[in-house]
Design a protein around this motif. Structure first.
Motif, PDB file in Angstrom:
ATOM      1  N   MET A 136       2.874 -10.464  -0.401  1.00  0.00           N
ATOM      2  CA  MET A 136       1.632  -9.790  -0.178  1.00  0.00           C
ATOM      3  C   MET A 136       0.760 -10.106  -1.394  1.00  0.00           C
ATOM      4  O   MET A 136       1.214  -9.965  -2.532  1.00  0.00           O
ATOM      5  N   TYR A 137      -0.451 -10.534  -1.126  1.00  0.00           N
ATOM      6  CA  TYR A 137      -1.337 -10.975  -2.203  1.00  0.00           C
ATOM      7  C   TYR A 137      -2.718 -10.345  -2.062  1.00  0.00           C
ATOM      8  O   TYR A 137      -3.202 -10.120  -0.960  1.00  0.00           O
ATOM      9  N   ASP A 138      -3.351 -10.063  -3.186  1.00  0.00           N
ATOM     10  CA  ASP A 138      -4.731  -9.602  -3.225  1.00  0.00           C
ATOM     11  C   ASP A 138      -5.597 -10.853  -3.347  1.00  0.00           C
ATOM     12  O   ASP A 138      -5.775 -11.400  -4.433  1.00  0.00           O
ATOM     13  N   LEU A 139      -6.118 -11.310  -2.230  1.00  0.00           N
ATOM     14  CA  LEU A 139      -6.847 -12.583  -2.215  1.00  0.00           C
ATOM     15  C   LEU A 139      -8.175 -12.527  -2.956  1.00  0.00           C
ATOM     16  O   LEU A 139      -8.680 -13.562  -3.384  1.00  0.00           O
ATOM     17  N   ARG A 140      -8.740 -11.347  -3.126  1.00  0.00           N
ATOM     18  CA  ARG A 140      -9.983 -11.241  -3.915  1.00  0.00           C
ATOM     19  C   ARG A 140      -9.695 -11.449  -5.395  1.00  0.00           C
ATOM     20  O   ARG A 140     -10.432 -12.130  -6.086  1.00  0.00           O
ATOM     21  N   GLU A 141      -8.622 -10.824  -5.868  1.00  0.00           N
ATOM     22  CA  GLU A 141      -8.274 -10.909  -7.287  1.00  0.00           C
ATOM     23  C   GLU A 141      -7.402 -12.124  -7.605  1.00  0.00           C
ATOM     24  O   GLU A 141      -7.373 -12.577  -8.745  1.00  0.00           O
ATOM     25  N   GLU A 158      -5.421 -17.739  -5.450  1.00  0.00           N
ATOM     26  CA  GLU A 158      -4.431 -18.820  -5.442  1.00  0.00           C
ATOM     27  C   GLU A 158      -3.023 -18.306  -5.131  1.00  0.00           C
ATOM     28  O   GLU A 158      -2.066 -19.069  -5.135  1.00  0.00           O
ATOM     29  N   GLU A 159      -2.931 -17.013  -4.858  1.00  0.00           N
ATOM     30  CA  GLU A 159      -1.668 -16.373  -4.470  1.00  0.00           C
ATOM     31  C   GLU A 159      -0.545 -16.637  -5.467  1.00  0.00           C
ATOM     32  O   GLU A 159       0.558 -17.053  -5.119  1.00  0.00           O
ATOM     33  N   LEU A 160      -0.833 -16.328  -6.723  1.00  0.00           N
ATOM     34  CA  LEU A 160       0.147 -16.540  -7.781  1.00  0.00           C
ATOM     35  C   LEU A 160       0.913 -15.265  -8.121  1.00  0.00           C
ATOM     36  O   LEU A 160       1.989 -15.321  -8.707  1.00  0.00           O
ATOM     37  N   ASN A 161       0.356 -14.092  -7.773  1.00  0.00           N
ATOM     38  CA  ASN A 161       0.958 -12.816  -8.138  1.00  0.00           C
ATOM     39  C   ASN A 161       1.290 -12.005  -6.889  1.00  0.00           C
ATOM     40  O   ASN A 161       0.418 -11.375  -6.298  1.00  0.00           O
ATOM     41  N   ASN A 162       2.545 -12.002  -6.509  1.00  0.00           N
ATOM     42  CA  ASN A 162       2.976 -11.246  -5.336  1.00  0.00           C
ATOM     43  C   ASN A 162       3.020  -9.764  -5.697  1.00  0.00           C
ATOM     44  O   ASN A 162       3.743  -9.350  -6.600  1.00  0.00           O
ATOM     45  N   ILE A 163       2.232  -8.958  -4.971  1.00  0.00           N
ATOM     46  CA  ILE A 163       2.131  -7.529  -5.270  1.00  0.00           C
ATOM     47  C   ILE A 163       2.970  -6.675  -4.324  1.00  0.00           C
ATOM     48  O   ILE A 163       2.852  -5.456  -4.333  1.00  0.00           O
ATOM     49  N   TYR A 164       3.828  -7.283  -3.549  1.00  0.00           N
ATOM     50  CA  TYR A 164       4.624  -6.552  -2.559  1.00  0.00           C
ATOM     51  C   TYR A 164       5.410  -5.400  -3.173  1.00  0.00           C
ATOM     52  O   TYR A 164       5.461  -4.310  -2.611  1.00  0.00           O
ATOM     53  N   LEU A 165       6.005  -5.596  -4.306  1.00  0.00           N
ATOM     54  CA  LEU A 165       6.821  -4.552  -4.923  1.00  0.00           C
ATOM     55  C   LEU A 165       6.046  -3.681  -5.901  1.00  0.00           C
ATOM     56  O   LEU A 165       6.610  -2.764  -6.495  1.00  0.00           O
ATOM     57  N   SER A 166       4.758  -3.925  -6.050  1.00  0.00           N
ATOM     58  CA  SER A 166       3.926  -3.156  -6.971  1.00  0.00           C
ATOM     59  C   SER A 166       3.800  -1.707  -6.507  1.00  0.00           C
ATOM     60  O   SER A 166       3.449  -1.435  -5.355  1.00  0.00           O
ATOM     61  N   GLU A 220       1.583   0.314  -7.346  1.00  0.00           N
ATOM     62  CA  GLU A 220       0.155   0.542  -7.103  1.00  0.00           C
ATOM     63  C   GLU A 220      -0.228   0.254  -5.649  1.00  0.00           C
ATOM     64  O   GLU A 220      -1.169   0.836  -5.122  1.00  0.00           O
ATOM     65  N   HIS A 221       0.505  -0.643  -4.997  1.00  0.00           N
ATOM     66  CA  HIS A 221       0.181  -1.056  -3.631  1.00  0.00           C
ATOM     67  C   HIS A 221       1.198  -0.562  -2.603  1.00  0.00           C
ATOM     68  O   HIS A 221       1.221  -1.029  -1.473  1.00  0.00           O
ATOM     69  N   ARG A 222       1.997   0.410  -2.991  1.00  0.00           N
ATOM     70  CA  ARG A 222       3.070   0.912  -2.121  1.00  0.00           C
ATOM     71  C   ARG A 222       2.550   1.479  -0.796  1.00  0.00           C
ATOM     72  O   ARG A 222       3.107   1.204   0.257  1.00  0.00           O
ATOM     73  N   GLU A 223       1.487   2.285  -0.865  1.00  0.00           N
ATOM     74  CA  GLU A 223       0.943   2.880   0.367  1.00  0.00           C
ATOM     75  C   GLU A 223       0.484   1.806   1.346  1.00  0.00           C
ATOM     76  O   GLU A 223       0.744   1.903   2.545  1.00  0.00           O
ATOM     77  N   LEU A 224      -0.210   0.802   0.849  1.00  0.00           N
ATOM     78  CA  LEU A 224      -0.683  -0.287   1.704  1.00  0.00           C
ATOM     79  C   LEU A 224       0.501  -1.034   2.313  1.00  0.00           C
ATOM     80  O   LEU A 224       0.527  -1.319   3.503  1.00  0.00           O
ATOM     81  N   ARG A 225       1.505  -1.352   1.487  1.00  0.00           N
ATOM     82  CA  ARG A 225       2.695  -2.046   1.979  1.00  0.00           C
ATOM     83  C   ARG A 225       3.371  -1.237   3.082  1.00  0.00           C
ATOM     84  O   ARG A 225       3.706  -1.765   4.141  1.00  0.00           O
ATOM     85  N   ASP A 226       3.529   0.071   2.869  1.00  0.00           N
ATOM     86  CA  ASP A 226       4.179   0.919   3.869  1.00  0.00           C
ATOM     87  C   ASP A 226       3.355   0.998   5.153  1.00  0.00           C
ATOM     88  O   ASP A 226       3.890   0.968   6.256  1.00  0.00           O
TER      89      ASP A 226
END
Length: 56
Positions: free
Chosen positions: A1-6, A9-17, A19-25
């Protein structure tokens, strides 16, 4: 899962972050709901997401 705005280039996978837990769930529940509506079911090794009681 990537924040394409920030990270376009999809270098930082935020899946386990945390901060992004609610969105992932939320996205996980939406995927399971879509699968169920199409008559598909996730692999038995995948745990049912919290807050979802579709597949049993």
């Amino acid at each position: 899962m990537y924040d394409l705005r920030e990270d376009p280039e999809e270098l930082n996978n935020i899946y386990l972050s945390l901060e992004h837990r609610e969105l992932r769930d939320e996205l996980t529940r939406k995927l399971w709901t879509l699968q169920a509506s199409l008559g598909d079911s996730p692999h038995e090794s995948q745990p049912t997401p919290k807050g979802l009681d579709l597949i049993g």
